[in-house]
Design a protein around this motif. Structure first.
Motif, PDB file in Angstrom:
ATOM      1  N   ASP A  59      -3.314  24.005  24.196  1.00  0.00           N
ATOM      2  CA  ASP A  59      -4.545  24.156  24.506  1.00  0.00           C
ATOM      3  C   ASP A  59      -5.063  23.253  22.348  1.00  0.00           C
ATOM      4  N   ALA A  60      -4.392  22.825  22.018  1.00  0.00           N
ATOM      5  CA  ALA A  60      -4.994  22.829  20.311  1.00  0.00           C
ATOM      6  C   ALA A  60      -4.792  20.335  20.163  1.00  0.00           C
ATOM      7  N   LYS A  61      -5.561  20.694  19.297  1.00  0.00           N
ATOM      8  CA  LYS A  61      -5.826  19.234  19.611  1.00  0.00           C
ATOM      9  C   LYS A  61      -5.552  19.250  18.217  1.00  0.00           C
ATOM     10  N   ILE A  62      -5.253  18.186  17.221  1.00  0.00           N
ATOM     11  CA  ILE A  62      -4.861  17.485  16.424  1.00  0.00           C
ATOM     12  C   ILE A  62      -5.536  16.762  15.323  1.00  0.00           C
ATOM     13  N   ILE A  63      -6.566  17.468  14.486  1.00  0.00           N
ATOM     14  CA  ILE A  63      -7.362  16.474  13.307  1.00  0.00           C
ATOM     15  C   ILE A  63      -6.264  15.277  12.516  1.00  0.00           C
ATOM     16  N   PHE A  64      -6.574  14.507  12.030  1.00  0.00           N
ATOM     17  CA  PHE A  64      -5.992  13.621  11.415  1.00  0.00           C
ATOM     18  C   PHE A  64      -6.782  13.634  10.799  1.00  0.00           C
ATOM     19  N   LYS A  65      -6.635  13.847   8.792  1.00  0.00           N
ATOM     20  CA  LYS A  65      -6.947  13.655   7.993  1.00  0.00           C
ATOM     21  C   LYS A  65      -6.083  12.754   7.161  1.00  0.00           C
ATOM     22  N   GLU A  66      -6.504  11.201   6.704  1.00  0.00           N
ATOM     23  CA  GLU A  66      -6.149  10.387   6.410  1.00  0.00           C
ATOM     24  C   GLU A  66      -6.011  10.610   4.545  1.00  0.00           C
ATOM     25  N   VAL A  67      -5.144  10.548   4.112  1.00  0.00           N
ATOM     26  CA  VAL A  67      -4.885  11.002   2.514  1.00  0.00           C
ATOM     27  C   VAL A  67      -4.660   8.914   2.275  1.00  0.00           C
ATOM     28  N   PRO A  68      -6.006   8.483   1.213  1.00  0.00           N
ATOM     29  CA  PRO A  68      -5.575   7.824   0.630  1.00  0.00           C
ATOM     30  C   PRO A  68      -3.836   6.691  -0.439  1.00  0.00           C
ATOM     31  N   ILE A  69      -3.709   5.400  -0.554  1.00  0.00           N
ATOM     32  CA  ILE A  69      -2.767   5.628  -1.371  1.00  0.00           C
ATOM     33  C   ILE A  69      -3.697   5.195  -2.617  1.00  0.00           C
ATOM     34  N   ARG A  70      -2.869   6.006  -3.597  1.00  0.00           N
ATOM     35  CA  ARG A  70      -3.335   6.367  -4.920  1.00  0.00           C
ATOM     36  C   ARG A  70      -2.683   5.999  -6.108  1.00  0.00           C
ATOM     37  N   ILE A  71      -2.778   5.335  -7.579  1.00  0.00           N
ATOM     38  CA  ILE A  71      -1.515   4.822  -8.364  1.00  0.00           C
ATOM     39  C   ILE A  71      -1.905   5.385  -9.549  1.00  0.00           C
ATOM     40  N   LYS A  72      -1.458   5.651 -10.492  1.00  0.00           N
ATOM     41  CA  LYS A  72      -1.557   5.705 -11.916  1.00  0.00           C
ATOM     42  C   LYS A  72      -0.779   4.635 -12.942  1.00  0.00           C
ATOM     43  N   CYS A  73      -1.895   3.872 -13.325  1.00  0.00           N
ATOM     44  CA  CYS A  73      -1.106   2.804 -14.694  1.00  0.00           C
ATOM     45  C   CYS A  73      -0.784   3.185 -15.476  1.00  0.00           C
ATOM     46  N   HIS A  74       1.051   2.769 -15.584  1.00  0.00           N
ATOM     47  CA  HIS A  74       1.481   3.656 -16.960  1.00  0.00           C
ATOM     48  C   HIS A  74       0.695   2.478 -18.271  1.00  0.00           C
ATOM     49  N   ASP A  75       0.068   1.662 -18.035  1.00  0.00           N
ATOM     50  CA  ASP A  75      -0.021   0.766 -19.458  1.00  0.00           C
ATOM     51  C   ASP A  75      -1.295   0.672 -19.227  1.00  0.00           C
ATOM     52  N   LYS A  77      -3.829   2.966 -17.930  1.00  0.00           N
ATOM     53  CA  LYS A  77      -3.827   4.893 -17.949  1.00  0.00           C
ATOM     54  C   LYS A  77      -4.710   4.814 -16.554  1.00  0.00           C
ATOM     55  N   GLN A  78      -5.168   4.107 -15.768  1.00  0.00           N
ATOM     56  CA  GLN A  78      -5.764   4.246 -14.830  1.00  0.00           C
ATOM     57  C   GLN A  78      -5.717   4.810 -13.788  1.00  0.00           C
ATOM     58  N   GLU A  79      -6.626   5.325 -13.093  1.00  0.00           N
ATOM     59  CA  GLU A  79      -6.234   5.337 -11.952  1.00  0.00           C
ATOM     60  C   GLU A  79      -7.026   4.289 -10.891  1.00  0.00           C
ATOM     61  N   SER A  80      -6.377   4.328  -9.352  1.00  0.00           N
ATOM     62  CA  SER A  80      -7.155   3.825  -8.921  1.00  0.00           C
ATOM     63  C   SER A  80      -5.764   3.690  -7.164  1.00  0.00           C
ATOM     64  N   VAL A  81      -7.239   3.053  -6.103  1.00  0.00           N
ATOM     65  CA  VAL A  81      -7.108   4.000  -4.506  1.00  0.00           C
ATOM     66  C   VAL A  81      -6.387   2.372  -4.042  1.00  0.00           C
ATOM     67  N   LEU A  82      -5.341   2.119  -3.564  1.00  0.00           N
ATOM     68  CA  LEU A  82      -4.608   0.725  -2.590  1.00  0.00           C
ATOM     69  C   LEU A  82      -5.608   0.920  -1.514  1.00  0.00           C
ATOM     70  N   ASP A  83      -5.673  -0.650  -1.111  1.00  0.00           N
ATOM     71  CA  ASP A  83      -5.944  -0.207   0.232  1.00  0.00           C
ATOM     72  C   ASP A  83      -4.517  -0.849   1.102  1.00  0.00           C
ATOM     73  N   GLU A  84      -3.976  -1.194   0.346  1.00  0.00           N
ATOM     74  CA  GLU A  84      -2.510  -1.904   0.931  1.00  0.00           C
ATOM     75  C   GLU A  84      -0.998  -0.781   0.468  1.00  0.00           C
ATOM     76  N   PRO A  85       0.057  -0.932  -0.102  1.00  0.00           N
ATOM     77  CA  PRO A  85       1.475  -0.122  -0.667  1.00  0.00           C
ATOM     78  C   PRO A  85       1.483  -1.816  -0.866  1.00  0.00           C
ATOM     79  N   LEU A  86       0.472  -2.470  -1.861  1.00  0.00           N
ATOM     80  CA  LEU A  86       1.139  -3.504  -2.917  1.00  0.00           C
ATOM     81  C   LEU A  86       1.552  -2.786  -4.211  1.00  0.00           C
ATOM     82  N   PHE A  87       1.782  -2.434  -5.374  1.00  0.00           N
ATOM     83  CA  PHE A  87       2.132  -1.638  -6.599  1.00  0.00           C
ATOM     84  C   PHE A  87       1.663  -2.674  -7.655  1.00  0.00           C
ATOM     85  N   LEU A  88       0.513  -3.066  -7.846  1.00  0.00           N
ATOM     86  CA  LEU A  88       0.189  -3.618  -8.785  1.00  0.00           C
ATOM     87  C   LEU A  88      -1.157  -2.711  -9.490  1.00  0.00           C
ATOM     88  N   CYS A  89      -1.539  -2.630 -10.715  1.00  0.00           N
ATOM     89  CA  CYS A  89      -2.887  -2.032 -10.725  1.00  0.00           C
ATOM     90  C   CYS A  89      -3.591  -2.932 -11.025  1.00  0.00           C
TER      91      CYS A  89
END
Ligand SMILES: Nc1nc2c(ncn2[C@@H]2O[C@H](COP(=O)(O)OP(=O)(O)OP(=O)(O)O)[C@@H](O)[C@H]2O)c(=O)[nH]1
Ligand SMILES: [Mg+2]
Ligand SMILES: [Zn+2]
Lengths: 113, 221
Positions: A59-75, A77-89
């Motif tokens: 009788d269970a239902k699944i609640i999906f909690k999406e986690v965004p793609i978050r990256i940190k730039c080593h250059d 040092k800023q963190e950002s959220v990406l809409d798509e997995p294209l790994f550019l700061c």
């Protein structure tokens, strides 16, 4: 495509956790799913309905909690959220980055009685 | 109603099993490469080349993953190399448990274990099997946009082989664009442009793998 075996693992894990915590029936499963995984909530739902009879998940239902793609730039040092997995700061355009989140695929909690 | 905090990965069992497999391979000093591509990109052809190049100097095992049949294994058996076959039946990828099932068949030490995964750009990326690293193969007829459309594999692959470069004059494939797309997913990827037909570019790949084989041996000491 591979959601069958993945959903099987999900049902098994939830049943084990229910056993450990003396739950007879699970009503709700909260699943964290990163946006950078190859798993589709729709096919998980599809296989879940197929796999849940005769388990504590029936009788269970699944609640999906999406986690965004978050990256940190080593250059810069800023963190950002990406809409798509294209790994550019997005701030400085550099590619020397680490992925901080987005690859999650875990059961956060189960609720039942 | 009672709420239980779980915080456990769904694939926890696959991850744990992959860790056990890795221990087994490390104990044998084997360098294990998980080779992934879409159907027909050239996994078996590249593996043949690697076997021919390395077999006099190193011991090699091939783990051949197919949904069904042993066509690739029979192709490779001509090279007189040890092969174990895994048929995944309904599954579109190898997982750590399937690989674990064949570990008992591995009775001697191999320097290099090449795993040919099921032809598929999506699913195999998600399942670790205990490899040292993944190698993606992208062939030029598939188009230079594949890294953008199937980002996970290219993000995780340490090595990306662009195969069928002999066909560049006939297909719409922009090497520069492909390299940029791969770099976008994975700036640290080692990219090789090769042709398994003409052998072009393979020397560089051999030298890279030779260094990895050395490093694996040294890590033990
Ligand atoms: N022109 C050209 N053809 C190639 C090259 N590499 C492989 N091929 C051909 O491409 C076809 C597929 O190659 P395979 O090595 O079987 O590809 P695969 O990835 O192992 O295929 P599956 O195991 O079925 O997923 C064969 O006909 C090969 O001869 C290359 O560099 N150039
Ligand atoms: Mg093949
Ligand atoms: Zn930056």
């Amino acid at each position: 495509m591979h959601e069958y075996s993945v959903t099987k693992s999900l049902v098994d894990l939830c049943n084990q956790e229910a056993d450990k915590n003396n739950l007879n029936k699970i009503h709700k499963i909260t699943l964290k799913i990163g946006r950078f995984t190859g798993f589709s909530p729709d096919s998980i739902k599809f296989y879940f309905d197929y796999l849940k009879p005769n388990t504590k998940c029936v009788d269970a239902k699944i609640i999906f909690k999406e986690v965004p793609i978050r990256i940190k730039c080593h250059d810069c040092k800023q963190e950002s959220v990406l809409d798509e997995p294209l790994f550019l700061c997005p701030h400085c355009g550099k590619t020397d980055i680490s992925v901080i989140s987005g690859r999650e695929f875990y059961v956060e909690s189960i609720e039942g009685e | 109603m009672k709420k239980v905090e779980v915080f456990k990965p769904v694939l926890v069992s696959n991850k744990e099993r992959a860790r056990e497999n890795r221990k087994f391979f490390d104990g044998m000093d084997s360098l294990v490469i998980n080779i992934i591509s879409s159907p027909g990109a050239g996994k078996t052809s590249i593996i043949s080349k690697l076997v021919e190049h390395f077999k006099n100097k190193h011991t090699i095992l091939i783990i051949e993953g197919d949904i069904k049949g042993d066509i690739d294994s029979s192709r490779l058996s001509k090279l007189k190399v040890d092969i174990v076959q895994i048929n995944t039946l309904t599954e579109c990828h190898l997982d750590a448990f399937m690989v674990a099932q064949v570990l008992p068949k591995i009775e001697k030490k191999y320097d290099l274990i090449l795993v040919e995964n099921v032809g598929n750009l999506v699913c195999p990326a998600e399942f670790e099997i205990g490899e040292d690293f993944k190698s993606a193969i992208l062939s030029t007829p598939e188009g230079d946009d594949k890294p953008l459309k199937y980002p996970l594999l290219f993000h995780l692959a340490k090595v990306v082989v662009i195969n069928k470069c002999d066909l560049l004059p006939y297909v719409n494939f922009d090497l520069k664009k492909a390299r940029e797309a791969i770099k976008g997913e994975n700036p640290k990827a080692h990219v090789f442009e090769v042709s398994a037909k003409t052998d072009e570019g393979l020397g560089e790949l051999y030298r890279f793998l030779e260094r990895k084989l050395d490093a694996k041996k040294k890590a033990k000491r």
